[in-house]
Design a protein around this motif. Structure first.
Motif, mmCIF file in Angstrom:
data_model
loop_
_atom_site.group_PDB
_atom_site.id
_atom_site.type_symbol
_atom_site.label_atom_id
_atom_site.label_comp_id
_atom_site.label_asym_id
_atom_site.label_seq_id
_atom_site.Cartn_x
_atom_site.Cartn_y
_atom_site.Cartn_z
ATOM 1 N N VAL A 137 36.434 45.558 37.055
ATOM 2 C CA VAL A 137 36.969 46.919 36.914
ATOM 3 C C VAL A 137 38.444 46.948 37.300
ATOM 4 O O VAL A 137 39.263 47.583 36.623
ATOM 5 C CB VAL A 137 36.175 47.913 37.788
ATOM 6 N N GLN A 138 38.783 46.262 38.385
ATOM 7 C CA GLN A 138 40.183 46.223 38.817
ATOM 8 C C GLN A 138 41.064 45.527 37.787
ATOM 9 O O GLN A 138 42.191 45.970 37.518
ATOM 10 C CB GLN A 138 40.279 45.522 40.170
ATOM 11 N N ALA A 139 40.547 44.462 37.186
ATOM 12 C CA ALA A 139 41.310 43.775 36.136
ATOM 13 C C ALA A 139 41.509 44.690 34.936
ATOM 14 O O ALA A 139 42.604 44.721 34.341
ATOM 15 C CB ALA A 139 40.584 42.500 35.721
ATOM 16 N N GLN A 140 40.491 45.465 34.580
ATOM 17 C CA GLN A 140 40.637 46.423 33.490
ATOM 18 C C GLN A 140 41.708 47.464 33.802
ATOM 19 O O GLN A 140 42.498 47.848 32.926
ATOM 20 C CB GLN A 140 39.305 47.133 33.225
ATOM 21 N N PHE A 141 41.733 47.942 35.041
ATOM 22 C CA PHE A 141 42.715 48.944 35.444
ATOM 23 C C PHE A 141 44.126 48.375 35.335
ATOM 24 O O PHE A 141 45.045 49.061 34.845
ATOM 25 C CB PHE A 141 42.421 49.395 36.872
ATOM 26 N N ASP A 157 53.945 45.648 38.914
ATOM 27 C CA ASP A 157 53.845 47.065 39.277
ATOM 28 C C ASP A 157 52.405 47.571 39.163
ATOM 29 O O ASP A 157 51.970 48.406 39.960
ATOM 30 C CB ASP A 157 54.767 47.905 38.387
ATOM 31 N N ALA A 158 51.676 47.061 38.160
ATOM 32 C CA ALA A 158 50.277 47.466 37.993
ATOM 33 C C ALA A 158 49.444 47.021 39.197
ATOM 34 O O ALA A 158 48.581 47.761 39.682
ATOM 35 C CB ALA A 158 49.714 46.874 36.707
ATOM 36 N N ARG A 159 49.711 45.814 39.694
ATOM 37 C CA ARG A 159 49.013 45.346 40.889
ATOM 38 C C ARG A 159 49.356 46.218 42.096
ATOM 39 O O ARG A 159 48.492 46.515 42.929
ATOM 40 C CB ARG A 159 49.396 43.892 41.184
#
Length: 343
Positions: A137-141, A157-159
């Protein structure tokens, strides 16, 4: 006949009586004006209350109709040998024209699948594997944040935003390596605290560190706080389809690859009828050969239980709206939340 001149006392009495009469008239006039204003205000309040009640009745009627449609869809699914299925060709997903009201105005309503989005509350759960830094889920986000042309978001920035969201959701005050807790938000103007609890609305994301207004507007339609984190492949929008990639690749699928996945759902008339099955979806030319995270494939489903009803009514030149979260379970449909407004 002689004329007697009024005495000074009588003239004074007549003058006093005239003044009293004028005062009484002025007082009566003031009372009439005040009563007229109060009556007008009373009538307006009554009319507003009646119109508001009437609009609410129409909107709740639309919600009841949406509930009936979902129940009918459940009954139809019971006769399917392959099991329940929800796709965009079904009755619940169709956009109906505005319904004209007898006294003027209109009523419109629609249903949206809430299980074709990323559940933002699932981001708080850490990875169960020592070899994987992020859950599926975190990778999808992270991929979703990078999938927009504007505003552009880098993987770094996404991380950063993911870590801030995790700190907002977790129950402690210990910031992650790049996260943010109360110390960060105390420096804001006005200052506030991290929730340290699951989000009750996606709108809370606007308060999370590093989230810009532009990025929030772009990403919010693809997030939810409802459901168990599953993704209905038949209703997932393009942006969500682009988040389905190999487990070690944090980049989204390209727009071309996403469009190719979306095209496989459509028939010759360009009607979105969904995929043949989850297996057929995973064996599509775009995904075939990719090693997807087991947590991701386990969350892919063909039916949905959570829906958003959106209703709008115009009565007496006034517009009112209603948003209701509906859950379908065991042959019934319950309303979990309602938000109403007026324009």
């Amino acid at each position: 006949m002689s004329y007697r001149k009024p005495s000074p006392d009588r003239r004074r009495q007549r003058g006093a009586a005239l003044i009293v009469a004028m005062l009484v008239f002025a007082l009566a006039t003031t009372l009439v004006v005040a009563m007229s204003s109060e009556f007008t205000l009373f009538v307006k309040r009554g009319a507003n209350s009646f119109i508001s009640s009437q609009a609410n009745a129409y909107l709740r009627g639309g919600e009841d109709l949406a509930r009936m449609v979902l129940i009918q869809d459940t009954e139809d699914d019971a006769n399917r040998e392959a099991g329940p299925r929800d796709d965009l060709s079904e009755m619940w997903a169709q956009q109906v024209p505005p319904y004209a009201l007898d006294e003027g105005g209109f009523l419109t309503g629609s249903l949206q699948d809430l299980e074709n989005r990323i559940n933002i509350n699932e981001l708080a759960v850490g990875s169960s594997s020592d070899t994987e830094q992020f859950t599926s889920v975190q990778a999808q986000f992270i991929r979703l944040l990078q999938s927009f042309d504007e505003p552009r978001v880098s993987e770094q920035d996404a991380r950063l935003i993911l870590e801030a969201v995790r700190d907002w959701l977790d129950a402690n005050q210990e910031p992650g390596d790049f996260g943010a807790e109360d110390d960060y938000y105390f420096d804001m103007e006005p200052s506030y605290r991290a929730a340290n609890a699951p989000m009750r609305s996606v709108s809370e994301l606007r308060m999370v560190a590093y989230m810009t207004p532009e990025l929030y507007l772009a990403v919010a339609p693809y997030l939810t706080v409802w459901g168990g984190g599953t993704i209905n492949i038949h209703t997932a929008p393009l942006q969500i389809l682009r988040t389905i990639n190999a487990k070690n690749d944090l980049n989204p699928l390209t727009p071309v690859e996403g469009e190719a996945l979306l095209a496989l759902r459509k028939d010759g008339a360009d009607l979105d009828v969904g995929y043949e099955s989850i297996q057929a979806f995973l064996e599509s030319p775009v995904l075939e050969g990719l090693e997807l995270a087991p947590g991701l494939t386990d969350r892919l489903v063909e039916s949905s239980d959570f829906f958003l009803y959106s209703g709008q009514v115009e009565v007496a030149d006034r517009t009112a709206t209603l948003y209701s979260v509906l859950r379908r379970e065991a042959g019934r449909v319950d309303t979990l939340a309602r938000v109403s407004g007026s324009l």
